[in-house]
Each structure stands twice: as C-alpha cells, then as structure tokens.
Design a protein around this motif. Sequence first.
Motif, mmCIF file in Angstrom:
data_model
loop_
_atom_site.group_PDB
_atom_site.id
_atom_site.type_symbol
_atom_site.label_atom_id
_atom_site.label_comp_id
_atom_site.label_asym_id
_atom_site.label_seq_id
_atom_site.Cartn_x
_atom_site.Cartn_y
_atom_site.Cartn_z
ATOM 1 N N GLU A 14 0.900 -1.341 0.249
ATOM 2 C CA GLU A 14 -0.488 0.025 0.124
ATOM 3 C C GLU A 14 0.762 1.346 0.270
ATOM 4 O O GLU A 14 1.834 1.268 1.209
ATOM 5 C CB GLU A 14 -0.816 -0.027 1.151
ATOM 6 C CG GLU A 14 -2.511 1.030 1.075
ATOM 7 C CD GLU A 14 -2.586 0.425 1.949
ATOM 8 O OE1 GLU A 14 -2.952 -0.205 3.089
ATOM 9 O OE2 GLU A 14 -4.188 1.247 2.409
ATOM 10 N N GLY A 15 0.273 1.852 -0.817
ATOM 11 C CA GLY A 15 1.683 3.633 -0.739
ATOM 12 C C GLY A 15 2.654 3.271 -2.052
ATOM 13 O O GLY A 15 3.137 4.006 -2.746
ATOM 14 N N GLU A 16 2.712 2.042 -2.984
ATOM 15 C CA GLU A 16 3.691 2.508 -4.022
ATOM 16 C C GLU A 16 2.881 2.382 -5.473
ATOM 17 O O GLU A 16 1.482 2.611 -5.061
ATOM 18 C CB GLU A 16 4.195 1.195 -3.985
ATOM 19 C CG GLU A 16 5.215 0.507 -2.295
ATOM 20 C CD GLU A 16 5.919 -0.706 -2.256
ATOM 21 O OE1 GLU A 16 5.098 -1.300 -2.876
ATOM 22 O OE2 GLU A 16 7.021 -0.814 -1.729
ATOM 23 N N ASP A 17 4.521 2.894 -5.778
ATOM 24 C CA ASP A 17 3.087 3.557 -7.655
ATOM 25 C C ASP A 17 4.069 2.083 -8.296
ATOM 26 O O ASP A 17 4.251 0.805 -8.411
ATOM 27 C CB ASP A 17 4.263 4.404 -7.954
ATOM 28 C CG ASP A 17 4.681 5.184 -6.571
ATOM 29 O OD1 ASP A 17 5.077 6.688 -6.612
ATOM 30 O OD2 ASP A 17 3.243 5.807 -5.717
ATOM 31 N N ALA A 18 3.175 1.970 -9.491
ATOM 32 C CA ALA A 18 3.309 0.525 -9.677
ATOM 33 C C ALA A 18 3.252 1.902 -11.456
ATOM 34 O O ALA A 18 1.909 2.556 -11.833
ATOM 35 C CB ALA A 18 2.407 -0.165 -10.012
#
Lengths: 110, 115
Positions: A14-18
């Motif tokens: 949660e909170g990471e980018d993709a």
Amino acid sequence: QQPVQSPQAVILREGEDAVINCSSSKALYSVHWYRQKHGEAPIFLMILLKGGEQKGHDKISASFNEKKQQSSLYLTASQLSYSGTYFCGTETTSGSRLTFGEGTQLTVNP
Amino acid sequence: DVKVTQSSRYLVKRTGEKVFLECVQDMDHENMFWYRQDPGLGLRLIYFSYDVKMKEKGDIPEGYSVSREKKERFSLILESASTNQTSMYLCASSLAALYLTDTQYFGPGTRLTVL
C-alpha cells in the motif's frame, strides 16, 4: 492482433507506485483501460485518443504515445482497492473494434 | 444505472451437450459482445452484434454460434460442448451502432465447466 501488456503480474505494498504498459505492433487510434476485480465484471477506467494526451482521475492516470504505439497506466500511492486485473483494449487506425491484451494482475498488500 | 446480466454465474455441462448462455442488457444499447476469458490470454472476442438479427465473427468463433432476436438479449450457443470450451464467458454491451469502440459495459461472467 492482441496488444502486449507488461508486466504480467505485480505485487505492491500500500502506498507504492506501479506502471502497466500496453504495446501494439499496429498504428493505434485509441487505447482503453479496464479494471476487473476478483469475481466481478471489468469496468471502464479511461480512454486515450490519438494525439498523445494524458488522462487521469484520482491517483490513476495514463499516457498514450502514438508514435511508439503504446500506452502506460500509472497507479500512484496505491490503495488496497486498486487490486485486480488491468486490461488495455486497443483500436487500430485501420480497425473498427477493440482488441484486449492478456491482462496485468495487480495485488496491493497492506 | 447500467446493467448487464448473465443467466448463470456457474454452469457445469457434459461433453456433447448443447449449451445456451444468455445475456440481457437494460440500457437500450445497440452493440453486444461475447468474450471468453482464459488465464494468460485475456479477453478474446467470440462474436458481436450491432443490431437485432445481425452478427459478426470475432477472433475465435469456431465451435460457437449466437442469436439476437431482441435488442436487449444476446445468446451464445455451444452446439456440442467440448472440454476445451471450459472457460469464463463475459458478455458486454455498448451504446452506438457500428461504433464498436465505444465504452463497453460487462456482465459478471459465467464460469462454464465442460466435463
């Protein structure tokens, strides 16, 4: 011919980018993005038309590079609700219907 | 609110049986589509229809037929089901006739198992 999506699967916290990519071997007129949560119907996210515009709502945006015949979907500060399979559908400049890619499975963990 | 419904969520049939999958939309859409969804292959178009009694083959029509007698209803028929037709089947509809790249609204899918 089906567009090619990459990666096939991605796992995030949660909170990471993709970033999910969609490439075609043919000239494109538009790219459509859909998301399908487990056990549910795919739902429309956005459409990008020839012209290279970038679109987005909330923390999900997409770009379309018509010269490279590819589109990218950006998921910023991912939330648990972003989990699902993302499909791109492409419309070629010579075609009249959408052809969907094989999908990218995105999993967001707490 | 837009709604596409499919007659069954799960279906189990035997090899050689004739199978009917029904799809109904309540949005007065002109176009309707049938896809099958398999792991690693994504959504592949079987047949579509842009008007009542009109149908066009998609990418993988072999072994399937369709029927559209009323605007709101689009049926997928497996004349003689085979094990390689075990799959998830998704129906979709979109608004404008012959503008086949309009936003598509999908049903929840029917998971068909052929034994």
